[in-house]
Scaffold this active site. Structure first.
Site, PDB file in Angstrom:
ATOM      1  N   ASP A 321       0.777  -1.159  -0.042  1.00 35.06           N
ATOM      2  CA  ASP A 321       0.116  -0.046   0.054  1.00 35.06           C
ATOM      3  C   ASP A 321       0.651   1.403   0.076  1.00 35.06           C
ATOM      4  O   ASP A 321       1.848   1.395   0.468  1.00 35.06           O
ATOM      5  CB  ASP A 321      -0.789  -0.122   1.317  1.00 35.06           C
ATOM      6  CG  ASP A 321      -1.922   1.253   1.286  1.00 35.06           C
ATOM      7  OD1 ASP A 321      -2.804   1.476   0.693  1.00 35.06           O
ATOM      8  OD2 ASP A 321      -1.713   2.081   2.325  1.00 35.06           O
ATOM      9  N   GLU A 374       0.620  -0.747  -5.090  1.00 37.60           N
ATOM     10  CA  GLU A 374      -0.085   0.431  -5.316  1.00 37.60           C
ATOM     11  C   GLU A 374       0.296   1.627  -5.562  1.00 37.60           C
ATOM     12  O   GLU A 374       0.773   2.156  -4.668  1.00 37.60           O
ATOM     13  CB  GLU A 374      -1.225   0.243  -4.117  1.00 37.60           C
ATOM     14  CG  GLU A 374      -2.463   1.245  -4.392  1.00 37.60           C
ATOM     15  CD  GLU A 374      -2.793   2.356  -3.310  1.00 37.60           C
ATOM     16  OE1 GLU A 374      -3.644   3.232  -3.602  1.00 37.60           O
ATOM     17  OE2 GLU A 374      -1.763   2.382  -2.360  1.00 37.60           O
TER      18      GLU A 374
END
EC number: 2.4.1.18
Length: 648
Positions: A321, A374
């Site tokens: 993330d 991401e």
């Protein structure tokens, strides 16, 4: 009261010289074998060996329910080599014991009680103590593990069901409580398998103090959240998914951590894990602390966390993330709120080094797994090897495709002809990275509306548009990701405190969407042309991008250059197109293997009766062509006949 002072000599015996060297160099990737609380036997005593990194502490002691939380009962011993490691053995305690570290800073006298950064289990939040855990589990997934590399390869079909464990299903008869790991294990694997998904991606399951952070504010980088059960219960869930042939991806957050007092911040009376200067150590959007990737020991700890989940929990992939926030020093910062690097630039060179080391370690030790970034910017070579100058990830989320496609689909069809480039632009860069096409949780929260609610028109058109969106995604190059609830067209935005609206499956339009997603997964997995060359330019060829006036696009997908292709034709307007002619590669019967306007999906039932034979009419530079019926707001997929002269 069991135990006593730390056992003499146990500190030095626990760490080898190689452990210390690798730790201080930032290259120890299995620190979870050394730090934390480990049930062991020393001489005739059974107990727990504790070890923690606190280089600026004057004293560290273990406090817990076994010593009345007394800070003077069990002091740890610091090594005399400057490593900052404190350790000791306490006899007579066993798994299940609660503990923390009481730390007194060397210079300031600052005192604090901290949870163990290497705890393998934590108390159920909002309680914050760590829990001694032995982590034993008898795995049953040998068949999956033996073939995992095939299922994670770039050439494999990868269709990911993203989910939040606390809100997938709840128990209304018991106050709307969430399901435990073991309760999920009894229903989730069969549901995901029935729907045809190849993988489940869990939003972060690492321990976190605030449920409303969805797990993205991590305090326990080695502990699954206790909200849903014990660590062995999560192992049981992963095992059950593997036994159904479903891979498991974990959302993992090495980009920032919360400022809760019991957590990593100001750990030993200094900014140990984070930068001291808020221009580098504090994230203004997330109100959290940023790791100091320039500190070797911090890199070792984070890489060890990644390998811990792959090792002890048989996780098959890590979705990392917030990569963009790591790469840029000025991310979410105004001028004057960030510090340039040594060259005056905005790139975070220490974070780049960390990400490269992370990926090298993962693929060195677990080459049959994948890491997924991401990353929302145009940073080059995210999914290219480190030796070639890349960051070393296996995949990157294609945020550009997601934004352009959703923006296009939200437009009234009457205006789409002016924006056809939003559909075709993604193919200009589709093979610069190994992409995952994400329709994730981020697109259905905070007023963005659910996917079905984004679609324009009346209810029939909304469902038809959603069918077009899903079919276009499954036919576009790249692996697939769909957030839970979208597979049956949930109307409401996702709410982490509520269950999905499963009652919608009482209604035929929602069952139609679910049938389509199931059939799209079946088609995607069964047709090599739709997945084998997902990351290669040879797997895609445009037939016609120029029919912007009618908002129609058509293209081929190939498993390999010499193989028979699939032909994909998409009509993005609610007007059916009769006598729509497309020149094709060779003559024969082109079988219609998908029509999103079929009545079983909620469509109008228009189409081409299962297939069409070519006619010797020239079109699109070809001598043979198909005379098609294009249903309204629909995607058609045709399978080519055998190539002439192939002998098939």
């Amino acid at each position: 009261m069991p135990g006593g002072r730390a056992a003499s000599g146990s500190t030095d015996a626990w760490f080898s010289p190689e452990d210390i060297y690798l730790f201080r160099e930032g290259r120890h990737v299995r620190l979870y074998e050394k730090l934390g609380a480990h049930p062991v036997r020393v001489a005739a005593d059974t107990g727990v060996h504790f070890a923690v990194w606190a280089p600026n502490a004057q004293s560290v002691s273990v406090i817990g329910d076994f010593n009345g939380w007394r800070k003077d009962a069990h002091p740890l011993k610091v090594r005399d080599d400057g490593s900052g490691l404190w350790a000791g053995f306490i006899a007579g305690i066993s798994p299940g014991a609660l503990y923390k570290y009481h730390i007194v800073a060397r210079d300031s006298g600052y005192e604090v009680e901290k949870a163990d950064p290497f705890a393998f289990r934590g108390e159920l939040p909002p309680r914050t103590a760590s829990v001694v855990c032995d982590g034993s589990y008898a795995w049953q997934d040998a068949a999956w593990m033996a073939r995992r590399g095939e299922r994670m390869a770039l050439t494999a079909p990868v269709s990911i069901y993203e989910m939040h464990a606390g809100s997938w299903r709840r128990v209304p008869e018991q106050g709307g409580r969430w399901l435990s790991y073991r309760e999920l294990a009894s229903i989730l694997p069969s549901y995901v398998a029935d729907m045809g998904f190849t993988h489940v991606e869990f939003m972060p399951l690492t321990e976190h103090p605030f449920y409303g952070s969805w797990g993205y504010q991590t305090t326990g980088y080695f502990a699954p959240t206790a909200r849903f059960g014990a660590p062995e219960d999560l192992m049981y869930l992963i095992d059950a998914l593997h036994c159904q042939g479903i891979g498991v991806i974990l959302d993992w957050v090495p980009s920032h951590f919360p400022t809760d007092l019991h957590g990593l911040g100001f750990f030993d009376g200094t900014h140990l894990f984070e930068h001291a200067d808020p221009r580098r150590g504090y994230h203004p959007e997330w109100h959290s602390s940023l790791f100091n990737y320039g500190r070797h020991e911090v890199r070792s700890i984070l890489v060890s966390s990644a390998l811990y989940w792959l090792d002890r929990f048989h996780i098959d992939g890590l979705r990392v993330d917030g990569v963009a926030s790591m790469l840029y020093r000025d991310y979410a910062r105004a001028p004057g709120e960030w510090i340039p690097n040594a060259h005056g630039g905005r790139e975070n060179e220490e974070a780049i080094q960390f990400l490269q080391e992370l990926n090298e370690a993962v693929y060195r030790h677990y080459p049959d797994t994948q890491t997924i970034a991401e990353e929302s910017t145009a940073w080059p070579q995210v999914s290219r090897p480190v030796y070639a100058g890349g960051l070393g990830f296996g995949y990157k989320w294609n945020m550009g495709w997601m934004h352009d496609t959703l923006d296009y689909m939200e437009k009234d069809p009457v205006y789409r002809k002016h924006h056809q480039g939003q559909l075709t632009f993604s193919l200009w860069y589709a093979f610069q990275e190994n992409f995952v096409l994400p329709l994730s949780h981020d697109e259905v929260v905070y007023g963005k509306r659910s996917l079905i609610a984004k679609m324009p028109g009346d209810d029939w058109q909304r469902f038809a548009n959603l069918r077009v969106l899903f079919a276009y995604m499954f036919c576009h190059p790249g692996k697939k990701l769909l957030f839970m609830g979208a597979e049956f067209a949930q109307w409401r935005e996702w709410a982490h405190e509520d269950s999905l609206d499963w009652h919608l499956l009482d209604y035929e339009p929602h069952r139609g969407i679910q049938r389509l997603v199931r059939d799209l997964n079946t088609l995607y997995r069964g047709e090599p042309a739709l997945h084998r060359a997902d990351t290669e330019p040879a797997g895609f060829r445009w037939l016609d991008t120029g029919d912007w006036e009618q908002s129609v696009i058509s293209f081929y997908r190939f498993a390999e250059p010499a193989a028979e292709p699939l032909l994909v034709v998409a009509n993005f307007t609610p007007l059916p197109r009769h006598n729509y002619r497309l020149g094709v590669m060779w003559p024969g019967l082109w079988q219609e293997i998908l029509n999103t306007d079929a009545t079983i999906y909620g469509g109008s039932g228009q189409g081409n009766l299962g297939g069409l034979a070519t006619a010797p009419v020239a079109a699109h530079g070809a001598l043979q062509s198909l005379n098609l019926v294009l249903p309204p707001l629909a995607v058609l997929v045709f399978k080519a006949p055998p190539r002439p002269g192939s002998g098939n």
